[in-house]
Design a protein around this motif. Structure first.
Motif, mmCIF file in Angstrom:
data_model
loop_
_atom_site.group_PDB
_atom_site.id
_atom_site.type_symbol
_atom_site.label_atom_id
_atom_site.label_comp_id
_atom_site.label_asym_id
_atom_site.label_seq_id
_atom_site.Cartn_x
_atom_site.Cartn_y
_atom_site.Cartn_z
ATOM 1 N N GLY A 35 0.791 -1.221 0.000
ATOM 2 C CA GLY A 35 0.000 0.000 0.000
ATOM 3 C C GLY A 35 0.826 1.276 0.000
ATOM 4 N N ARG A 36 1.912 1.276 0.737
ATOM 5 C CA ARG A 36 2.747 2.486 0.800
ATOM 6 C C ARG A 36 3.403 2.764 -0.550
ATOM 7 N N MET A 59 0.018 -1.347 4.285
ATOM 8 C CA MET A 59 -1.252 -0.612 4.254
ATOM 9 C C MET A 59 -2.159 -1.333 3.270
ATOM 10 N N ASP A 60 -3.355 -1.748 3.717
ATOM 11 C CA ASP A 60 -4.203 -2.520 2.811
ATOM 12 C C ASP A 60 -4.891 -1.624 1.786
ATOM 13 N N LEU A 62 -8.007 -0.985 1.145
ATOM 14 C CA LEU A 62 -9.086 -0.127 1.621
ATOM 15 C C LEU A 62 -8.534 1.162 2.219
ATOM 16 N N GLU A 63 -7.463 1.057 2.980
ATOM 17 C CA GLU A 63 -6.862 2.241 3.582
ATOM 18 C C GLU A 63 -6.228 3.130 2.503
ATOM 19 N N CYS A 65 -7.298 3.426 -0.514
ATOM 20 C CA CYS A 65 -8.439 4.103 -1.143
ATOM 21 C C CYS A 65 -8.908 5.288 -0.303
ATOM 22 N N ARG A 66 -8.998 5.095 1.012
ATOM 23 C CA ARG A 66 -9.423 6.193 1.886
ATOM 24 C C ARG A 66 -8.498 7.396 1.759
ATOM 25 N N VAL A 67 -7.193 7.136 1.715
ATOM 26 C CA VAL A 67 -6.224 8.223 1.583
ATOM 27 C C VAL A 67 -6.365 8.902 0.226
ATOM 28 N N ILE A 94 -16.434 3.149 0.455
ATOM 29 C CA ILE A 94 -15.369 4.133 0.661
ATOM 30 C C ILE A 94 -14.879 4.738 -0.642
#
Length: 227
Positions: A35-36, A59-60, A62-63, A65-67, A94
């Motif tokens: 994710g990072r 970082m998965d 979903l996280e 995507c939120r960012v 999300i």
């Protein structure tokens, strides 16, 4: 113009399969292993679409995507090895545009990417065309939405659904019709997927001061409310 796709997955084999399939379809591909890395690549390269594995280290998906959704409406397609409805619904809630479960057909994934890209570009529309429904204004050419002059940010899928509703504000659209417009007649998604998109649109307009923009007619479908 060649489209640039960012693919993030911690499985090297999956990355190679997707990269080959998208490259064969004429797309440029950037790869990330977690994710990072995906966030760093997004900031540096600004792709036209992201394919995100949900279950990644660091970082998965979903996280990630939120960012991303804090600053961008870039189309996002989720990948997951789990075929659980809660994952699909959460991903769409999300801000995801579509969801593919592993194992998947590379041809299907490329087709879904193509549909999302086509949707994000929109149909050719006169530059000055502005669709209005009370305080709601939608400009298809610029892909912009405002409520009482306040901008409302929508994903490509959400924009396609809202544009369909505002072009015929007195019509009630069934879930099947919305599904065809949002995903194309060749793709089948669940009713819950459409409901999630509608719920997300409603939440965004509620934040802009319009909590009841879309009306549900139970057993029939959705329509814009009278304003």
């Amino acid at each position: 113009m060649t489209k640039h796709i960012l693919v993030a997955d911690d499985d090297q084999h999956i990355l190679e399969i997707i990269s080959f399939a998208l490259g064969k379809a004429g797309m440029r591909v950037t790869l990330a292993r977690d994710g990072r890395q995906a966030l760093e690549a997004f900031a540096a390269r600004r792709p036209d679409l992201m394919v995100l594995d949900i279950n990644m280290p660091e970082m998965d998906g979903l996280e990630v995507c939120r960012v991303i959704r804090r600053t961008s409406d870039v189309p996002i397609l989720f990948l997951s090895s789990r075929d659980e409805e809660i994952d699909r619904v959460l991903g769409l809630e999300i801000g995801g545009d579509d969801y593919v479960t592993k194992p998947f057909s590379p041809r299907e994934l490329v087709a879904r990417v193509g549909v999302i890209l086509k949707r994000s570009m929109g149909k050719a529309a006169p530059e000055q065309e502005v669709l209005r429904h009370g305080p709601l204004e939608v400009c298809p050419a610029r892909r912009t939405v405002t409520w009482d002059t306040r901008p409302v940010r929508l994903t490509a899928t959400e924009f396609a659904i809202l544009e369909m509703l505002i072009r015929q504000p007195g019509r009630v659209f069934s879930r099947d019709t919305i599904m065809d417009v949002a995903y194309g007649p060749e793709t089948v998604v669940s009713d819950r997927t459409i409901d999630s998109h509608i719920r997300h649109i409603r939440r965004k307009f509620a934040d802009a001061g319009s909590p009841g923009l879309i009306e549900t007619l139970h057993g029939v479908g959705y329509t814009l409310t009278r304003v």
